[in-house]
Scaffold this motif. Structure first.
Motif, PDB file in Angstrom:
ATOM      1  N   LEU A  68      21.094  70.391  -6.900  1.00 12.89           N
ATOM      2  CA  LEU A  68      19.869  69.972  -6.203  1.00 12.89           C
ATOM      3  C   LEU A  68      19.668  70.965  -5.064  1.00 12.89           C
ATOM      4  O   LEU A  68      20.293  70.851  -4.014  1.00 12.89           O
ATOM      5  N   PRO A  69      18.843  71.986  -5.240  1.00 11.79           N
ATOM      6  CA  PRO A  69      18.730  73.050  -4.244  1.00 11.79           C
ATOM      7  C   PRO A  69      17.968  72.626  -2.992  1.00 11.79           C
ATOM      8  O   PRO A  69      17.297  71.595  -2.969  1.00 11.79           O
ATOM      9  N   ARG A  70      18.100  73.431  -1.976  1.00 13.85           N
ATOM     10  CA  ARG A  70      17.397  73.214  -0.721  1.00 13.85           C
ATOM     11  C   ARG A  70      15.895  73.094  -0.984  1.00 13.85           C
ATOM     12  O   ARG A  70      15.328  73.850  -1.777  1.00 13.85           O
ATOM     13  N   GLU A  71      15.269  72.112  -0.346  1.00 11.08           N
ATOM     14  CA  GLU A  71      13.841  71.807  -0.431  1.00 11.08           C
ATOM     15  C   GLU A  71      13.464  71.085  -1.723  1.00 11.08           C
ATOM     16  O   GLU A  71      12.292  70.748  -1.920  1.00 11.08           O
ATOM     17  N   ALA A  72      14.459  70.842  -2.587  1.00  8.58           N
ATOM     18  CA  ALA A  72      14.159  70.034  -3.773  1.00  8.58           C
ATOM     19  C   ALA A  72      13.989  68.578  -3.357  1.00  8.58           C
ATOM     20  O   ALA A  72      14.533  68.130  -2.353  1.00  8.58           O
ATOM     21  N   ARG A  73      13.215  67.848  -4.149  1.00  7.24           N
ATOM     22  CA  ARG A  73      13.037  66.426  -3.877  1.00  7.24           C
ATOM     23  C   ARG A  73      14.146  65.626  -4.537  1.00  7.24           C
ATOM     24  O   ARG A  73      14.504  65.883  -5.690  1.00  7.24           O
ATOM     25  N   LEU A  74      14.671  64.676  -3.805  1.00  8.60           N
ATOM     26  CA  LEU A  74      15.670  63.788  -4.378  1.00  8.60           C
ATOM     27  C   LEU A  74      14.988  62.926  -5.440  1.00  8.60           C
ATOM     28  O   LEU A  74      13.820  62.550  -5.279  1.00  8.60           O
ATOM     29  N   PRO A  75      15.660  62.605  -6.538  1.00  6.57           N
ATOM     30  CA  PRO A  75      15.047  61.708  -7.527  1.00  6.57           C
ATOM     31  C   PRO A  75      14.574  60.418  -6.862  1.00  6.57           C
ATOM     32  O   PRO A  75      15.152  59.969  -5.869  1.00  6.57           O
ATOM     33  N   SER A  76      13.542  59.827  -7.402  1.00 10.20           N
ATOM     34  CA  SER A  76      12.980  58.612  -6.818  1.00 10.20           C
ATOM     35  C   SER A  76      13.998  57.475  -6.843  1.00 10.20           C
ATOM     36  O   SER A  76      14.967  57.489  -7.609  1.00 10.20           O
ATOM     37  N   THR A  77      13.741  56.475  -6.015  1.00 11.36           N
ATOM     38  CA  THR A  77      14.619  55.305  -5.969  1.00 11.36           C
ATOM     39  C   THR A  77      14.724  54.655  -7.342  1.00 11.36           C
ATOM     40  O   THR A  77      15.810  54.261  -7.792  1.00 11.36           O
ATOM     41  N   ALA A  78      13.593  54.570  -8.044  1.00  8.49           N
ATOM     42  CA  ALA A  78      13.592  53.947  -9.366  1.00  8.49           C
ATOM     43  C   ALA A  78      14.490  54.717 -10.327  1.00  8.49           C
ATOM     44  O   ALA A  78      15.250  54.121 -11.106  1.00  8.49           O
ATOM     45  N   LEU A  79      14.425  56.048 -10.295  1.00  4.93           N
ATOM     46  CA  LEU A  79      15.256  56.851 -11.176  1.00  4.93           C
ATOM     47  C   LEU A  79      16.738  56.713 -10.823  1.00  4.93           C
ATOM     48  O   LEU A  79      17.598  56.668 -11.708  1.00  4.93           O
ATOM     49  N   LEU A  80      17.032  56.647  -9.528  1.00  7.51           N
ATOM     50  CA  LEU A  80      18.425  56.506  -9.110  1.00  7.51           C
ATOM     51  C   LEU A  80      18.976  55.133  -9.480  1.00  7.51           C
ATOM     52  O   LEU A  80      20.142  55.002  -9.865  1.00  7.51           O
ATOM     53  N   ILE A  81      18.121  54.107  -9.370  1.00  9.09           N
ATOM     54  CA  ILE A  81      18.537  52.762  -9.782  1.00  9.09           C
ATOM     55  C   ILE A  81      18.884  52.759 -11.265  1.00  9.09           C
ATOM     56  O   ILE A  81      19.910  52.211 -11.687  1.00  9.09           O
ATOM     57  N   GLY A 102      22.664  52.393 -12.410  1.00  7.00           N
ATOM     58  CA  GLY A 102      22.767  50.974 -12.699  1.00  7.00           C
ATOM     59  C   GLY A 102      23.036  50.164 -11.459  1.00  7.00           C
ATOM     60  O   GLY A 102      23.823  49.204 -11.468  1.00  7.00           O
ATOM     61  N   ALA A 103      22.384  50.550 -10.367  1.00  6.39           N
ATOM     62  CA  ALA A 103      22.649  49.947  -9.061  1.00  6.39           C
ATOM     63  C   ALA A 103      21.415  49.232  -8.536  1.00  6.39           C
ATOM     64  O   ALA A 103      20.306  49.385  -9.062  1.00  6.39           O
ATOM     65  N   SER A 104      21.612  48.480  -7.472  1.00  8.05           N
ATOM     66  CA  SER A 104      20.497  47.775  -6.845  1.00  8.05           C
ATOM     67  C   SER A 104      19.731  48.710  -5.924  1.00  8.05           C
ATOM     68  O   SER A 104      20.230  49.772  -5.529  1.00  8.05           O
ATOM     69  N   ASN A 105      18.534  48.317  -5.569  1.00  7.69           N
ATOM     70  CA  ASN A 105      17.728  49.081  -4.626  1.00  7.69           C
ATOM     71  C   ASN A 105      18.466  49.230  -3.303  1.00  7.69           C
ATOM     72  O   ASN A 105      18.464  50.299  -2.682  1.00  7.69           O
ATOM     73  N   ALA A 106      19.122  48.150  -2.864  1.00  9.19           N
ATOM     74  CA  ALA A 106      19.827  48.189  -1.580  1.00  9.19           C
ATOM     75  C   ALA A 106      20.954  49.220  -1.595  1.00  9.19           C
ATOM     76  O   ALA A 106      21.147  49.966  -0.625  1.00  9.19           O
ATOM     77  N   SER A 107      21.693  49.304  -2.711  1.00 11.37           N
ATOM     78  CA  SER A 107      22.794  50.273  -2.804  1.00 11.37           C
ATOM     79  C   SER A 107      22.271  51.698  -2.791  1.00 11.37           C
ATOM     80  O   SER A 107      22.848  52.587  -2.146  1.00 11.37           O
ATOM     81  N   VAL A 108      21.185  51.938  -3.497  1.00  6.99           N
ATOM     82  CA  VAL A 108      20.596  53.277  -3.512  1.00  6.99           C
ATOM     83  C   VAL A 108      20.119  53.671  -2.118  1.00  6.99           C
ATOM     84  O   VAL A 108      20.361  54.796  -1.652  1.00  6.99           O
ATOM     85  N   GLN A 109      19.462  52.753  -1.421  1.00  7.88           N
ATOM     86  CA  GLN A 109      18.982  53.053  -0.081  1.00  7.88           C
ATOM     87  C   GLN A 109      20.133  53.342   0.876  1.00  7.88           C
ATOM     88  O   GLN A 109      20.060  54.247   1.719  1.00  7.88           O
ATOM     89  N   LYS A 110      21.224  52.587   0.756  1.00  5.60           N
ATOM     90  CA  LYS A 110      22.392  52.830   1.608  1.00  5.60           C
ATOM     91  C   LYS A 110      23.003  54.198   1.303  1.00  5.60           C
ATOM     92  O   LYS A 110      23.459  54.901   2.213  1.00  5.60           O
ATOM     93  N   ALA A 111      23.004  54.580   0.032  1.00  7.57           N
ATOM     94  CA  ALA A 111      23.532  55.893  -0.351  1.00  7.57           C
ATOM     95  C   ALA A 111      22.691  57.007   0.256  1.00  7.57           C
ATOM     96  O   ALA A 111      23.214  57.984   0.807  1.00  7.57           O
ATOM     97  N   VAL A 112      21.379  56.881   0.151  1.00  3.92           N
ATOM     98  CA  VAL A 112      20.481  57.899   0.704  1.00  3.92           C
ATOM     99  C   VAL A 112      20.634  57.969   2.226  1.00  3.92           C
ATOM    100  O   VAL A 112      20.617  59.057   2.813  1.00  3.92           O
TER     101      VAL A 112
END
Length: 262
Positions: free
Chosen positions: A36-49, A53-63
């Motif tokens: 994931l190079p500099r200035e790249a966008r992190l995958p969306s919350t939905a994609l990370l969920i 296989g995690a909850s929205n809350a876990s993804v947000q805490k990770a970010v």
């Protein structure tokens, strides 16, 4: 993982960390490796969920962990963006040799050749009781006095490496090695000028990944309590086969790679 009959088998050991820490660990590695190079966008919350296989809350805490480590950033209503570049590759052989007369210390010139601004802050100079492993390298008793110079190296104004360099008093006494000032060209150049030229194949590095000491944690501005340091224990011999320097260096383990050529 499967059994001999082809049936799935449960892993012998599962990652015991909290879900958000596991997610952050995988994303951190992708950022620091350049996936994931500099200035790249992190995958969306939905994609990370979906991916973890995690909850929205876990993804947000990770970010949020990655934000605290200054690896990503985001603004209200905007995508989360990678703000850190891949791990810096450090080539010790490129800066361990003495600089030529009048030249800048090789650590600085090598950094500048890579487009980085390098600076050195001299933190302390004096005589100390030799720690046990330093004494063993010099072949003296633990606790015997040695000269020590402590420096903090910075790249682009960020702490890069904490350095404790030790010298026998027989070499350092009455020389700039015990003076509280920087040495033009660095200590390898000074030692060479004093008749203690480092041997081309006389340096041995012993490298380990360690939990940082309090001194290392503060000096290197480490973002989290579990971020390791790359600890290098270096013994330098002269062309006369005498140990002239023993140095302990610590770098933030998640930001640097060491490259050696054999």
């Amino acid at each position: 993982m499967t059994t001999d009959q082809g049936r799935p088998r449960k892993a012998d050991r599962e990652d015991p960390r909290a879900v958000h820490q596991r997610i952050a660990a995988d994303l951190r590695d992708e950022i620091l490796s350049g996936e994931l190079p500099r200035e790249a966008r992190l995958p969306s919350t939905a994609l990370l969920i979906d991916r973890f296989g995690a909850s929205n809350a876990s993804v947000q805490k990770a970010v949020n962990l990655l934000k605290d480590e200054h690896l990503v950033t985001s603004r209200a209503g905007a995508k989360t963006t990678v703000t850190y570049r891949p791990r810096r590759i450090v080539v010790p052989a490129a800066y361990s040799a003495p600089a030529a007369p009048g030249e800048t210390y090789r650590w600085i010139s090598e950094a500048e050749s890579q487009g980085e601004a390098a600076t050195i802050e001299l933190l302390s100079v004096g005589k100390v009781a030799a720690p046990r492993e330093v004494a063993a390298a010099f072949g003296i008793e633990a606790g015997e006095p040695v000269a020590r110079r402590t420096q903090l190296l910075r790249l682009d104004d960020q702490p890069a490496e904490l350095v404790h360099s030790h010298y026998p008093l027989a070499i350092a006494e009455g020389t700039p090695l015990l003076e509280p000032r920087k040495i033009r060209g660095g200590t390898p150049a000074l030692l060479a000028a004093m008749g203690h030229t480092p041997a081309p194949e006389g340096t041995v590095d012993r490298i380990s990944a360690c939990i940082p000491t309090q001194e290392q944690f503060v000096a290197l501005h480490l973002p989290g309590e579990l971020i390791p340091v790359l600890r290098t224990f270096r013994v330098v011999r002269s062309t006369k086969d005498v140990v002239i320097e023993v140095t302990v260096m610590a770098k933030a383990g998640h930001l640097y790679e060491l490259q050696y050529t054999f």
